[in-house]
Design a protein around this motif. Structure first.
Motif, PDB file in Angstrom:
ATOM      1  N   LEU A  60      -9.216   9.210  11.723  1.00  0.00           N
ATOM      2  CA  LEU A  60      -8.540   9.638  10.499  1.00  0.00           C
ATOM      3  C   LEU A  60      -9.290   9.144   9.262  1.00  0.00           C
ATOM      4  N   VAL A  61      -9.771   7.914   9.317  1.00  0.00           N
ATOM      5  CA  VAL A  61     -10.560   7.362   8.209  1.00  0.00           C
ATOM      6  C   VAL A  61     -11.830   8.194   8.010  1.00  0.00           C
ATOM      7  N   PHE A  62     -12.470   8.558   9.103  1.00  0.00           N
ATOM      8  CA  PHE A  62     -13.685   9.372   9.021  1.00  0.00           C
ATOM      9  C   PHE A  62     -13.384  10.745   8.414  1.00  0.00           C
ATOM     10  N   TYR A  63     -12.230  11.330   8.769  1.00  0.00           N
ATOM     11  CA  TYR A  63     -11.821  12.600   8.170  1.00  0.00           C
ATOM     12  C   TYR A  63     -11.604  12.427   6.669  1.00  0.00           C
ATOM     13  N   ILE A  90      -3.266   3.997   8.406  1.00  0.00           N
ATOM     14  CA  ILE A  90      -2.606   2.704   8.223  1.00  0.00           C
ATOM     15  C   ILE A  90      -1.186   2.737   8.784  1.00  0.00           C
ATOM     16  N   PHE A  91      -0.494   3.856   8.586  1.00  0.00           N
ATOM     17  CA  PHE A  91       0.857   3.988   9.150  1.00  0.00           C
ATOM     18  C   PHE A  91       0.814   3.864  10.673  1.00  0.00           C
ATOM     19  N   LEU A  92      -0.154   4.528  11.298  1.00  0.00           N
ATOM     20  CA  LEU A  92      -0.253   4.512  12.759  1.00  0.00           C
ATOM     21  C   LEU A  92      -0.506   3.101  13.284  1.00  0.00           C
ATOM     22  N   PRO A 120      -2.077  10.162  -2.445  1.00  0.00           N
ATOM     23  CA  PRO A 120      -3.514  10.420  -2.380  1.00  0.00           C
ATOM     24  C   PRO A 120      -4.052   9.878  -1.056  1.00  0.00           C
ATOM     25  N   LEU A 121      -5.244  10.264  -0.671  1.00  0.00           N
ATOM     26  CA  LEU A 121      -5.878   9.770   0.556  1.00  0.00           C
ATOM     27  C   LEU A 121      -4.922   9.883   1.754  1.00  0.00           C
ATOM     28  N   PRO A 122      -4.454  11.076   2.069  1.00  0.00           N
ATOM     29  CA  PRO A 122      -3.430  11.244   3.120  1.00  0.00           C
ATOM     30  C   PRO A 122      -3.879  10.784   4.503  1.00  0.00           C
ATOM     31  N   LEU A 156       0.830  -1.212   0.000  1.00  0.00           N
ATOM     32  CA  LEU A 156       0.000   0.000   0.000  1.00  0.00           C
ATOM     33  C   LEU A 156       0.858   1.254   0.000  1.00  0.00           C
ATOM     34  N   PHE A 157       1.971   1.213   0.738  1.00  0.00           N
ATOM     35  CA  PHE A 157       2.842   2.388   0.795  1.00  0.00           C
ATOM     36  C   PHE A 157       3.481   2.667  -0.568  1.00  0.00           C
ATOM     37  N   ILE A 158       3.782   1.613  -1.322  1.00  0.00           N
ATOM     38  CA  ILE A 158       4.301   1.807  -2.682  1.00  0.00           C
ATOM     39  C   ILE A 158       3.261   2.550  -3.513  1.00  0.00           C
ATOM     40  N   TYR A 159       1.990   2.167  -3.341  1.00  0.00           N
ATOM     41  CA  TYR A 159       0.914   2.877  -4.056  1.00  0.00           C
ATOM     42  C   TYR A 159       0.876   4.344  -3.646  1.00  0.00           C
ATOM     43  N   PHE A 160       0.856   4.603  -2.348  1.00  0.00           N
ATOM     44  CA  PHE A 160       0.746   5.982  -1.865  1.00  0.00           C
ATOM     45  C   PHE A 160       1.881   6.868  -2.390  1.00  0.00           C
ATOM     46  N   PHE A 161       3.108   6.344  -2.344  1.00  0.00           N
ATOM     47  CA  PHE A 161       4.258   7.178  -2.702  1.00  0.00           C
ATOM     48  C   PHE A 161       4.465   7.295  -4.216  1.00  0.00           C
ATOM     49  N   THR A 162       3.995   6.323  -4.985  1.00  0.00           N
ATOM     50  CA  THR A 162       4.112   6.427  -6.446  1.00  0.00           C
ATOM     51  C   THR A 162       2.968   7.232  -7.047  1.00  0.00           C
TER      52      THR A 162
END
Length: 325
Positions: free
Chosen positions: A104-107, A74-76, A66-68, A56-62
Motif C-alpha cells: 500500500l505504501v508503494f502504491y 497504518i490502519f491495517l 490525503p494519502l489514502p 495521525l488519524f486526526i490529521y487524516f480526517f481533518t
C-alpha cells in the motif's frame, strides 16, 4: 481553524485518550507480564502507542483523507498489531499484514512504475526496517526518544525541500510526545506495544522512501542508521550462531547495556537518540551541500557505528561470563 489551534486541540485530545486508555487497559487486563526476556520487573500496560495512531488519524480526517493508501497501511498494521498486543497472533498473520502495508505504501508513492528487480529487494528491505523498529522497542523511552529524533530531522529536511505537508510530521511528533509523557519514566505507565512500534515503523519507512525518491538519494535512510546497525549486526550475529531470529531474545546492544552493565533505561534510550541526531546533522549538511559523493561521505559514519557496536558488545562479554559462573 488554524494549524496551531488544531495542534493544541489534538494535544489535549491525546491526553484525554491516554487516560481513557489507561482505565480501559486496567479494566480488561491489557498488561505486559514480565518474564525472563523482559527488561522490566512490574506489570505494565501495553499498547500505549495507540496515541501515535490516533494522532495521525486526526490529521487524516481533518485534512479530508490525503494519502489514502498510507492511511490504509497504518490502519491495517495498527489493527493487526493491537490484536496481537491483546492476544498473540501467528508470525504469518503479522507478516502478511506488514507485506500488504508495504505494498500500500508503494502504491501511495507510485513505486510500482519501477523495475521489478528494484521493487522486490525494496519490499524485503522495508519489511526489515519495520521489524527492526519492533525489535528495538524493548526498554522505556527508546522508541519515543529515537522516533522524535528521526521525525524532527525529517521535519528540518522538509522545511528546505517541502516534499510533504509539514502538518503530518507535526501530528506524528505530537502523538509520540504525549506517549512519551507516560513512557519516559523509570517505571513507565505504559509501553508502545506492537501497535506503536510497527505503526511508527511503517510511517517512517514511508517518509524515508518518499524523501529518497524525491531527492534522488538514499541518504534519508541514514536517519535510522543507529537502529539499522544495531538491528542488522544483531541479526547477522544470531544467524551465525544458528539462532532463530524470529524468537524473542536479549542480544541487542541496548539490551546488553541495560542487563549486563545496568545502565538506566532512559540513559540508553537518550544515548541512542543523541547518537542518531549527531548522524542526522551530518547527513542534513551533506544533503544541503549537494555533494557529488554523498554516499562516500556517509560510509565512514556507518563503519564507525558498526565498530562502536561490536566494541561495546565485546567489552561486556567478561561480565556475561562472570554472571553465568
Amino acid at each position: 481553524m488554524s494549524s496551531t489551534t488544531l495542534f493544541i486541540i489534538t494535544f489535549l485530545i491525546l491526553f484525554f485518550c491516554a487516560y481513557l486508555y489507561i482505565k480501559i487497559a486496567q479494566k480488561f487486563g491489557i498488561e505486559d507480564v514480565p518474564n525472563h526476556r523482559s527488561s522490566h520487573s512490574l506489570k505494565t500496560i501495553r499498547g500505549g502507542g495507540i496515541l501515535f495512531v490516533i494522532s495521525l488519524f486526526i490529521y487524516f480526517f481533518t485534512q479530508s483523507l490525503p494519502l489514502p493508501y498510507l492511511f490504509a497501511a497504518i490502519f491495517l498494521v495498527a489493527f493487526v498489531s493491537f490484536v496481537d498486543d491483546l492476544k498473540t497472533l501467528g508470525t504469518l498473520s503479522r507478516l502478511g499484514a506488514q507485506i500488504i502495508a508495504v505494498i500500500l505504501v508503494f502504491y501511495q508513492l507510485n513505486l510500482f512504475e519501477n523495475s521489478i528487480f528494484l521493487i522486490l529487494p525494496l519490499i524485503i528491505f522495508c519489511l526489515g526496517i519495520i521489524n527492526i523498529y519492533n525489535f528495538m522497542d524493548g526498554i522505556n523511552g527508546i522508541t519515543g526518544f529515537y522516533s522524535l529524533a528521526v521525525l524532527l530531522s525529517i521535519l528540518v529536511l522538509n522545511h528546505s525541500f517541502n516534499v510533504i505537508d509539514y502538518q503530518i510530521l507535526v501530528f506524528g511528533i505530537l502523538g509520540i510526545a504525549v506517549f512519551g509523557f507516560f513512557n519516559f519514566r523509570k517505571k513507565a505507565i505504559f509501553f508502545a506495544g506492537d501497535i506503536g512500534s510497527i505503526s511508527i515503523g511503517v510511517f517512517i519507512t514511508f517518509l524515508l522512501l518518499l524523501f529518497s525518491f524525491k531527492l534522488t538519494t538514499p541518504l534519508p535512510f541514514m536517519f535510522i542508521a543507529v537502529y539499522l546497525v544495531d538491528g542488522g549486526v544483531t541479526i547477522i550475529s544470531r544467524l551465525l550462531k544458528k539462532e532463530n531470529i524470529l524468537k524473542p531474545h536479549k542480544s541487542h546492544l541496548y539490551q546488553n547495556l541495560v542487563h549486563l552493565k545496568s545502565v538506566k533505561h532512559l540513559t540508553v534510550a537518550g544515548g541512542y537518540a543523541i547518537v542518531q541526531l549527531l548522524v542526522n546533522i551530518i547527513v542534513l549538511m551533506v544533503i544541503h551541500e549537494n555533494l557529488s559523493l554523498q554516499l562516500l561521505t556517509t560510509i565512514p559514519l556507518v563503519l564507525v557505528l558498526i565498530v562502536l557496536h561490536i566494541f561495546i558488545n565485546r567489552k561486556m562479554k567478561p561480565n556475561l561470563i562472570k554472571q553465568s559462573s
